[in-house]
Design a protein around this motif. Structure first.
Motif, PDB file in Angstrom:
ATOM      1  N   ARG A   1       0.805  -1.305  -0.078  1.00 30.06           N
ATOM      2  CA  ARG A   1      -0.125  -0.093  -0.085  1.00 30.06           C
ATOM      3  C   ARG A   1       0.985   1.116  -0.045  1.00 30.06           C
ATOM      4  O   ARG A   1       1.759   1.468   0.851  1.00 30.06           O
TER       5      ARG A   1
ATOM      6  N   THR B   1       8.151  -0.066   5.709  1.00 32.95           N
ATOM      7  CA  THR B   1       7.987  -1.458   6.194  1.00 32.95           C
ATOM      8  C   THR B   1       9.155  -2.412   5.499  1.00 32.95           C
ATOM      9  O   THR B   1       9.812  -2.029   4.622  1.00 32.95           O
TER      10      THR B   1
ATOM     11  N   LEU C   1      -1.780  14.052   6.693  1.00 30.78           N
ATOM     12  CA  LEU C   1      -1.069  13.032   7.170  1.00 30.78           C
ATOM     13  C   LEU C   1      -0.483  13.345   8.666  1.00 30.78           C
ATOM     14  O   LEU C   1      -0.602  12.804   9.361  1.00 30.78           O
TER      15      LEU C   1
ATOM     16  N   LEU D   1       0.864   5.412  -0.213  1.00 27.72           N
ATOM     17  CA  LEU D   1       0.196   6.654   0.122  1.00 27.72           C
ATOM     18  C   LEU D   1       0.889   7.750  -1.013  1.00 27.72           C
ATOM     19  O   LEU D   1       2.012   7.777  -0.880  1.00 27.72           O
TER      20      LEU D   1
ATOM     21  N   GLU E   1      -3.195  13.461  11.168  1.00 28.75           N
ATOM     22  CA  GLU E   1      -3.557  12.189  11.510  1.00 28.75           C
ATOM     23  C   GLU E   1      -2.593  11.549  12.481  1.00 28.75           C
ATOM     24  O   GLU E   1      -2.856  10.667  13.538  1.00 28.75           O
ATOM     25  N   HIS E   2      -1.127  11.731  11.970  1.00 29.96           N
ATOM     26  CA  HIS E   2      -0.206  11.348  12.821  1.00 29.96           C
ATOM     27  C   HIS E   2       1.088  12.316  13.000  1.00 29.96           C
ATOM     28  O   HIS E   2       2.124  12.078  12.671  1.00 29.96           O
TER      29      HIS E   2
ATOM     30  N   GLN F   1       1.985   1.594  10.311  1.00 33.42           N
ATOM     31  CA  GLN F   1       0.820   0.833  10.677  1.00 33.42           C
ATOM     32  C   GLN F   1      -0.259   0.809   9.584  1.00 33.42           C
ATOM     33  O   GLN F   1      -0.894  -0.359   9.566  1.00 33.42           O
ATOM     34  N   GLN F   2      -0.165   1.701   8.777  1.00 40.00           N
ATOM     35  CA  GLN F   2      -1.546   1.748   7.644  1.00 40.00           C
ATOM     36  C   GLN F   2      -0.576   1.707   6.161  1.00 40.00           C
ATOM     37  O   GLN F   2      -1.525   1.271   5.504  1.00 40.00           O
ATOM     38  N   TRP F   3       0.363   2.409   6.126  1.00 43.60           N
ATOM     39  CA  TRP F   3       1.034   2.338   4.680  1.00 43.60           C
ATOM     40  C   TRP F   3       2.269   1.700   4.850  1.00 43.60           C
ATOM     41  O   TRP F   3       3.047   1.720   5.547  1.00 43.60           O
ATOM     42  N   ASP F   4       2.660   0.774   3.613  1.00 42.92           N
ATOM     43  CA  ASP F   4       3.965   0.407   3.418  1.00 42.92           C
ATOM     44  C   ASP F   4       5.029   1.195   2.689  1.00 42.92           C
ATOM     45  O   ASP F   4       6.000   1.154   3.045  1.00 42.92           O
TER      46      ASP F   4
ATOM     47  N   GLN G   1       4.043   5.395  13.154  1.00 48.24           N
ATOM     48  CA  GLN G   1       2.379   5.418  13.174  1.00 48.24           C
ATOM     49  C   GLN G   1       1.870   5.159  11.765  1.00 48.24           C
ATOM     50  O   GLN G   1       1.347   4.237  11.555  1.00 48.24           O
ATOM     51  N   VAL G   2       2.720   5.853  10.566  1.00 46.14           N
ATOM     52  CA  VAL G   2       2.163   5.870   9.291  1.00 46.14           C
ATOM     53  C   VAL G   2       2.218   4.464   8.799  1.00 46.14           C
ATOM     54  O   VAL G   2       1.477   3.947   8.037  1.00 46.14           O
TER      55      VAL G   2
END
Length: 151
Positions: free
Chosen positions: A36, A127, A49, A38, A52-53, A85-88, A82-83
């Motif tokens: 994923r 990640t 962004l 962003l 949110e983080h 956790q949602q995006w690669d 934190q980012v």
């Protein structure tokens, strides 16, 4: 950031380097990234962004960013842990860079951010899902007339 970085297009990406160091050689490896990603296409994406983080960086960035923007106050950047956790990966488009980089972006009434230290068209991999090599390593040189591929 200490993360793996890839760029969109060669040789344009070799010219679009923020704070370039006068390099005359580059080795480029074609890759394809999984997962994923962003897309940061402008100021609003970066601001969202940061909202949110948020990660407070006023102590380390206030002086430099004041010199660039003339703004004195609280500063944040995205908290990349934190980012992740949602995006690669996070990709800053060339258009996004040109529209938003090196200026104060208002996150809220007393907080701002700056897109700094990123090259236009670059992707940072957050990640373990790093890009897979899809071609041979290429050497590029920068004589006086610009970047050229050298076999």
């Amino acid at each position: 950031m200490g993360l793996q970085q890839t760029v969109d297009r060669v040789p344009a990406a070799l010219d679009l380097v923020e704070d370039e160091m006068g390099w005359v050689d580059a080795w480029v490896t074609p890759v394809h990234g999984p997962g994923r990603t962003l897309e940061i296409t402008g100021a609003e994406d970066w601001i969202a962004l940061c909202r949110e983080h948020p990660l407070e960086v006023s102590a380390s960035r206030r002086g430099d960013w004041y010199q660039v923007t003339g703004r004195d106050g609280r500063w944040v950047v995205p908290d990349w842990e934190q980012v992740a956790q949602q995006w690669d990966a996070v990709h800053l488009t060339v258009a996004g860079y040109l529209q938003a980089a090196t200026r104060a972006l208002e996150v809220d009434a007393d907080t701002a951010s700056v897109i700094g230290g990123w090259d236009p068209g670059s992707t940072y991999w957050l990640t373990g899902d790093v890009p897979a090599v899809t071609g041979e390593v290429q050497r590029w040189r920068h004589p006086d007339e610009g970047w050229v591929h050298t076999p």
